[in-house]
Scaffold this active site. Structure first.
Site, PDB file in Angstrom:
ATOM      1  N   ARG A   1     -11.880 -29.564  10.224  1.00  0.00           N
ATOM      2  CA  ARG A   1     -12.888 -28.670  10.804  1.00  0.00           C
ATOM      3  C   ARG A   1     -14.231 -28.991  10.184  1.00  0.00           C
ATOM      4  O   ARG A   1     -14.323 -29.809   9.273  1.00  0.00           O
ATOM      5  CB  ARG A   1     -12.526 -27.227  10.457  1.00  0.00           C
ATOM      6  CG  ARG A   1     -12.342 -27.080   8.934  1.00  0.00           C
ATOM      7  CD  ARG A   1     -12.157 -25.659   8.500  1.00  0.00           C
ATOM      8  NE  ARG A   1     -11.559 -25.561   7.190  1.00  0.00           N
ATOM      9  CZ  ARG A   1     -12.218 -25.560   6.032  1.00  0.00           C
ATOM     10  NH1 ARG A   1     -13.535 -25.662   6.026  1.00  0.00           N
ATOM     11  NH2 ARG A   1     -11.589 -25.469   4.883  1.00  0.00           N
TER      12      ARG A   1
ATOM     13  N   GLU B   1       2.154 -31.257  -8.295  1.00  0.00           N
ATOM     14  CA  GLU B   1       1.258 -32.377  -8.551  1.00  0.00           C
ATOM     15  C   GLU B   1       0.993 -32.418 -10.033  1.00  0.00           C
ATOM     16  O   GLU B   1       0.944 -31.371 -10.688  1.00  0.00           O
ATOM     17  CB  GLU B   1      -0.093 -32.167  -7.835  1.00  0.00           C
ATOM     18  CG  GLU B   1      -0.129 -32.702  -6.430  1.00  0.00           C
ATOM     19  CD  GLU B   1      -1.461 -32.452  -5.729  1.00  0.00           C
ATOM     20  OE1 GLU B   1      -2.436 -32.032  -6.376  1.00  0.00           O
ATOM     21  OE2 GLU B   1      -1.515 -32.695  -4.519  1.00  0.00           O
TER      22      GLU B   1
ATOM     23  N   HIS C   1     -10.936 -21.921  -8.100  1.00  0.00           N
ATOM     24  CA  HIS C   1     -10.662 -23.102  -7.269  1.00  0.00           C
ATOM     25  C   HIS C   1     -11.464 -23.092  -5.982  1.00  0.00           C
ATOM     26  O   HIS C   1     -11.105 -23.732  -5.004  1.00  0.00           O
ATOM     27  CB  HIS C   1      -9.172 -23.237  -6.929  1.00  0.00           C
ATOM     28  CG  HIS C   1      -8.297 -23.369  -8.130  1.00  0.00           C
ATOM     29  ND1 HIS C   1      -8.405 -24.416  -9.021  1.00  0.00           N
ATOM     30  CD2 HIS C   1      -7.317 -22.578  -8.611  1.00  0.00           C
ATOM     31  CE1 HIS C   1      -7.513 -24.265  -9.982  1.00  0.00           C
ATOM     32  NE2 HIS C   1      -6.849 -23.154  -9.762  1.00  0.00           N
TER      33      HIS C   1
ATOM     34  N   LYS D   1      -0.050 -29.685   3.357  1.00  0.00           N
ATOM     35  CA  LYS D   1      -0.407 -30.725   2.385  1.00  0.00           C
ATOM     36  C   LYS D   1       0.700 -31.774   2.227  1.00  0.00           C
ATOM     37  O   LYS D   1       0.408 -32.943   1.957  1.00  0.00           O
ATOM     38  CB  LYS D   1      -0.744 -30.087   1.033  1.00  0.00           C
ATOM     39  CG  LYS D   1      -2.018 -29.236   1.060  1.00  0.00           C
ATOM     40  CD  LYS D   1      -2.358 -28.735  -0.338  1.00  0.00           C
ATOM     41  CE  LYS D   1      -3.153 -27.446  -0.332  1.00  0.00           C
ATOM     42  NZ  LYS D   1      -4.506 -27.549   0.142  1.00  0.00           N
TER      43      LYS D   1
HETATM   44  P1  ADP Z   1     -14.586 -25.458   2.481  1.00  0.00           P
HETATM   45  O1  ADP Z   1     -13.748 -26.556   1.936  1.00  0.00           O
HETATM   46  O2  ADP Z   1     -15.166 -25.673   3.830  1.00  0.00           O
HETATM   47  O3  ADP Z   1     -15.553 -24.964   1.495  1.00  0.00           O
HETATM   48  P2  ADP Z   1     -12.985 -23.159   1.918  1.00  0.00           P
HETATM   49  O4  ADP Z   1     -11.725 -23.606   1.267  1.00  0.00           O
HETATM   50  O5  ADP Z   1     -14.010 -22.497   1.073  1.00  0.00           O
HETATM   51  O6  ADP Z   1     -13.562 -24.360   2.743  1.00  0.00           O
HETATM   52  O7  ADP Z   1     -12.622 -22.256   3.166  1.00  0.00           O
HETATM   53  C1  ADP Z   1     -13.532 -21.978   4.199  1.00  0.00           C
HETATM   54  C2  ADP Z   1     -13.128 -20.679   4.823  1.00  0.00           C
HETATM   55  O8  ADP Z   1     -11.847 -20.768   5.396  1.00  0.00           O
HETATM   56  C3  ADP Z   1     -13.082 -19.544   3.838  1.00  0.00           C
HETATM   57  O9  ADP Z   1     -13.488 -18.378   4.489  1.00  0.00           O
HETATM   58  C4  ADP Z   1     -11.608 -19.502   3.443  1.00  0.00           C
HETATM   59  O10 ADP Z   1     -11.254 -18.224   2.999  1.00  0.00           O
HETATM   60  C5  ADP Z   1     -10.951 -19.865   4.756  1.00  0.00           C
HETATM   61  N1  ADP Z   1      -9.681 -20.575   4.608  1.00  0.00           N
HETATM   62  C6  ADP Z   1      -9.491 -21.873   4.282  1.00  0.00           C
HETATM   63  N2  ADP Z   1      -8.197 -22.207   4.326  1.00  0.00           N
HETATM   64  C7  ADP Z   1      -7.528 -21.096   4.666  1.00  0.00           C
HETATM   65  C8  ADP Z   1      -6.139 -20.787   4.870  1.00  0.00           C
HETATM   66  N3  ADP Z   1      -5.180 -21.686   4.772  1.00  0.00           N
HETATM   67  N4  ADP Z   1      -5.825 -19.529   5.212  1.00  0.00           N
HETATM   68  C9  ADP Z   1      -6.784 -18.595   5.339  1.00  0.00           C
HETATM   69  N5  ADP Z   1      -8.101 -18.832   5.179  1.00  0.00           N
HETATM   70  C10 ADP Z   1      -8.471 -20.055   4.842  1.00  0.00           C
HETATM   71  P1  ADP Z   2      -7.260 -25.811  -1.095  1.00  0.00           P
HETATM   72  O1  ADP Z   2      -6.461 -26.091   0.115  1.00  0.00           O
HETATM   73  O2  ADP Z   2      -7.055 -24.444  -1.624  1.00  0.00           O
HETATM   74  O3  ADP Z   2      -8.695 -26.199  -0.919  1.00  0.00           O
HETATM   75  P2  ADP Z   2      -7.000 -28.210  -2.754  1.00  0.00           P
HETATM   76  O4  ADP Z   2      -5.764 -29.024  -2.855  1.00  0.00           O
HETATM   77  O5  ADP Z   2      -8.110 -28.773  -1.956  1.00  0.00           O
HETATM   78  O6  ADP Z   2      -6.613 -26.767  -2.219  1.00  0.00           O
HETATM   79  O7  ADP Z   2      -7.503 -27.894  -4.232  1.00  0.00           O
HETATM   80  C1  ADP Z   2      -8.559 -26.985  -4.488  1.00  0.00           C
HETATM   81  C2  ADP Z   2      -9.071 -27.198  -5.925  1.00  0.00           C
HETATM   82  O8  ADP Z   2      -8.036 -27.013  -6.886  1.00  0.00           O
HETATM   83  C3  ADP Z   2      -9.593 -28.601  -6.204  1.00  0.00           C
HETATM   84  O9  ADP Z   2     -10.934 -28.759  -5.808  1.00  0.00           O
HETATM   85  C4  ADP Z   2      -9.422 -28.692  -7.715  1.00  0.00           C
HETATM   86  O10 ADP Z   2     -10.448 -27.994  -8.389  1.00  0.00           O
HETATM   87  C5  ADP Z   2      -8.128 -27.951  -7.948  1.00  0.00           C
HETATM   88  N1  ADP Z   2      -6.970 -28.890  -7.923  1.00  0.00           N
HETATM   89  C6  ADP Z   2      -6.172 -29.150  -6.869  1.00  0.00           C
HETATM   90  N2  ADP Z   2      -5.206 -30.048  -7.178  1.00  0.00           N
HETATM   91  C7  ADP Z   2      -5.402 -30.385  -8.462  1.00  0.00           C
HETATM   92  C8  ADP Z   2      -4.732 -31.271  -9.388  1.00  0.00           C
HETATM   93  N3  ADP Z   2      -3.660 -31.978  -9.036  1.00  0.00           N
HETATM   94  N4  ADP Z   2      -5.231 -31.357 -10.650  1.00  0.00           N
HETATM   95  C9  ADP Z   2      -6.307 -30.629 -11.035  1.00  0.00           C
HETATM   96  N5  ADP Z   2      -6.975 -29.779 -10.234  1.00  0.00           N
HETATM   97  C10 ADP Z   2      -6.538 -29.643  -8.948  1.00  0.00           C
HETATM   98 MG    MG Z   3      -9.367 -28.068  -0.490  1.00  0.00          MG
END
Ligand code: ADP
Ligand code: ADP
Ligand code: MG
Length: 489
Positions: free
Chosen positions: A291, A199, A234, A115
């Site tokens: 992806r 953040e 989340h 990130k």
């Molecule tokens: P999407 O944004 O497509 O809904 P998710 O965050 O729900 O994605 O993740 C999709 C799949 O990939 C899930 O099975 C999640 O557990 C897996 N996944 C996503 N990021 C990671 C990571 N950094 N390490 C391990 N598994 C991950």
């Molecule tokens: P991941 O890689 O696990 O998907 P993201 O950065 O996409 O992580 O964040 C996943 C979720 O966490 C977001 O959809 C939101 O609900 C919450 N989130 C992430 N960053 C913030 C933020 N700065 N403030 C509030 N909620 C957040």
């Molecule tokens: Mg995300």
């Protein structure tokens, strides 16, 4: 490309193979011992067992998968989502073996997989970002300084994080040292990388992401947004397209920003740029997922574009056959992730056998799944059984169809998130479009769940449906047909 190997399992493996078959491409499945009877294995033209159930001894064995591909004369590997899909080293090895990786180049995966690196890469492109730290921090004093600058609450996030893991909210300054320590150790154990950053915690955000497609000739388009604000831990549970809040201007601005993010990392293929938006529709870049996304079907339904077909065409080196001006939103789509989880018990995984499994059918209903009646839900993998997707000319039509489909879906033997879907679709905050990522936290509890799933609730929903059907007849809303439906079973 004449033959592809799908390095994944479950619904997504099947989803990819369906499109491959439609395009006249042969398919190879790889599977673990837990998936011997799985539909993706039976659907494929060829299937090879690559190891025991745990994913680190099967689905994550990149070298073994590449060897299998080479021995079977495969030309391309599709990674699906999860597993090896965002593993830059794997993508590189696939290319080094002379095979096509159906996804972006390792460079883009690497940059966007972190990130902080992602934020750094898009810096020069005028993309709004959540205020906070621009580099990793391990020092509590430095963290306190940033917290003072951006104001509490803040969120400590793992740079290598994903899947909703590795995030800690800090509301009071005195919690900061302990939360930081926890975040670092969680990041280290979950992602093998203890780097964390800060953040500002956006108080009432909505999660809105933009689908992009980029070919290898420099053409990049976006396919509008998906709203994924209904989350638990989340992680998304209900998604929709389009969002009920975006104005055409904000949509265009976010689309443009997403295209710039893709250009910043020389992206190729289908990708998703995630944003948070606040109450005033200000948007902030969160991350890019390099992806195919779990919730991609809602975009397919409103745009009429088969995203897997585009991934394959782009990987073959074809030029995109449409421009931004050719793309339009038509209708509304919703997706409910049907997990083997008990919403009555804090969404705990509910493992067992699908004693009864009958899918809903009908116009405007799509089910992407990877199970059949009688199968066990393996304990080794993500407990998602299916994605239930509905389409309508309007948002309320799509919601009503979702309620109808939930009623028709028969799953016995495990608890599922179906009752939760019903709760969401009947909740005023959702139906009115006034909700944010705290939907579950604000409105969800066992009592409310029971209430919405009581018989009276059912009758209310059915009555609404009936009224809706009558109204639809009165208004002569055309039945859905045409191009959007070509991906349906
Ligand atoms: P999407 O944004 O497509 O809904 P998710 O965050 O729900 O994605 O993740 C999709 C799949 O990939 C899930 O099975 C999640 O557990 C897996 N996944 C996503 N990021 C990671 C990571 N950094 N390490 C391990 N598994 C991950
Ligand atoms: P991941 O890689 O696990 O998907 P993201 O950065 O996409 O992580 O964040 C996943 C979720 O966490 C977001 O959809 C939101 O609900 C919450 N989130 C992430 N960053 C913030 C933020 N700065 N403030 C509030 N909620 C957040
Ligand atoms: Mg995300």
């Amino acid at each position: 490309m004449k033959k592809i190997l799908v390095a994944n399992r479950g619904e997504i493996a099947l989803r990819v193979m369906r499109t491959a078959r439609k395009m006249g491409i042969k398919t190879v499945a790889v599977f673990s011992e837990a998936d011997r009877e799985a539909p993706h294995v039976r659907f494929a033209d060829e299937a090879v067992c690559i190891g025991p159930p745990p994913s680190n001894r099967s689905y994550l064995l990149g070298d073994k998968i590449i060897e299998t591909a080479l021995s079977l004369g495969v030309d391309g590997i599709h990674p699906g989502y999860g597993f090896l899909s965002e593993n830059a080293a794997f993508a590189q090895k696939v290319q080094d073996a002379g095979l096509i990786f159906i996804g972006p180049d390792p460079y883009a995966i690497e940059v966007m997989g972190n990130k902080l690196a992602a934020k750094d890469a898009v810096k020069g492109y005028d993309i709004p970002m959540v205020p906070g730290a621009e580099s990793a921090i391990s020092d509590v004093e430095e963290a306190q300084e940033i917290a003072r600058q951006v104001g509490l609450p803040i969120l400590i996030k793992a740079a290598a994080g994903g899947g909703g893991k590795g995030m800690r909210i800090v509301e009071h300054e005195q919690e900061l040292p302990a939360q930081m320590e926890r975040a670092i150790s969680e990041a280290q154990s979950a992602f093998g990388d203890g780097a964390v950053f800060i953040e500002k915690y956006i108080a009432s955000p909505r999660h809105i992401e933009i689908q992009v497609l980029a070919d290898s000739h420099g053409n990049v388009v976006h396919l509008f947004e998906r709203e994924c604000s209904v989350q638990r831990r989340h992680q998304k549970v209900v998604e929709e397209a389009p969002s009920s809040v975006l104005t055409p201007e904000v949509r265009a601005a976010m689309g443009q920003a997403a295209v710039m993010v893709a250009k910043a990392c020389r992206y190729k293929g289908a990708g998703t740029v995630e944003f948070l938006i606040d109450e005033h529709l200000n948007f902030y870049f969160l991350e890019m997922n390099t992806r195919l996304q779990v919730e991609h079907p809602v975009t397919e339904l409103i745009s009429g574009v088969d995203l897997v077909e585009q991934q394959i065409r782009i990987a073959r080196g074809e030029t995109l056959s449409f421009t931004q001006d050719d793309l339009h939103i038509r209708g509304h789509a919703l997706e409910l992730r049907v997990y083997a989880e008990d919403p009555y018990d804090n969404f705990h995984p509910s493992i067992g056998k699908l004693e009864v499994y009958r899918r809903p059918r009908g116009e405007g209903i799509r089910v992407d799944d990877g199970f059949e009646e009688g199968m066990d839900i393996p304990i080794y993998y993500d407990p998602m059984i299916a994605k239930l997707i509905t389409y309508g000319e309007t948002r309320s039509a799509a919601i009503h169809r979702m309620l109808e489909a939930i009623e028709m879906y028969q799953i016995e033997g495990v608890a599922t998130t179906l009752p939760f879907g019903k709760f969401v679709c009947q909740h005023e905050a959702f139906t009115s479009g006034h909700f944010d990522t705290h939907f579950v936290q604000h409105y969800f509890n066992i009592e409310a769940l029971k209430e919405s799933n009581r018989e009276e609730g059912l009758y209310a929903a059915l009555l609404a449906l009936q009224l809706y059907t009558e109204e639809k007849k009165k208004l002569h809303i055309p039945e859905v047909g045409g191009s959007n439906w070509k991906y349906f079973r």
